[in-house]
Design an enzyme around this catalytic site. Structure first.
Site: not given
Length: 150
Positions: A78-80
């Site tokens: 989940q890079f966000t």
């Protein structure tokens, strides 16, 4: 390294209409990685996850860990989680690690979590467009950042 832990009754990950991961009682882990994350961050975080007392004991008090309840875990990249929202209305993801750094750390995180948990961990697919379904139990949602250990 940052995670969002969600205590779930059930959870699944779907990619292109196919369920690629599915768990019952346990934890959905959303994992965000930055460039300066290391094996030390992984070790600290996986131990924190498996020992965190976020499950109810027989008295309805959150005293039990995932180990105590023999729960399952699903991990999703989940890079966000590392979005910067300081300027404007469009988040910037400049802090998120690029795949050449993030993928080996993601895989190492999963391996270490399996060792600490003592069982297989379900996963999404790094970089894929995933659809997550979950029934958050409680709701219980905890954010843990390896850079904020103190």
């Amino acid at each position: 390294m940052k995670v969002v832990l969600q205590r779930v009754l059930k959870s699944s990950v779907t990619i292109d209409g196919e369920i690629v991961a599915s768990i019952g009682n346990g934890i959905m882990v959303l994992l965000g990685i930055v460039n300066d994350d290391t094996k030390e961050d992984i070790n600290w975080l996986t131990k924190k996850i498996v020992n965190m007392r976020i499950f109810n004991d027989d008295n309805g008090v959150m005293n039990d860990s995932i180990l105590d309840v023999d729960g399952e875990v699903v991990v999703v990249s989940q890079f966000t989680l590392h979005a910067s929202t300081k300027k404007g209305n469009r988040p910037s993801y400049i802090r998120a690690a690029k795949p050449d750094i993030a993928i080996p750390l993601y895989e190492s995180f999963i391996s270490q979590l399996e060792i600490d948990l003592g069982k297989k961990v379900q996963t999404g697919i790094f970089g894929a467009d995933m659809k997550l379904a979950l029934v958050n139990d409680g709701p219980v949602t905890i954010i843990v950042d390896s850079k904020n250990k103190e």
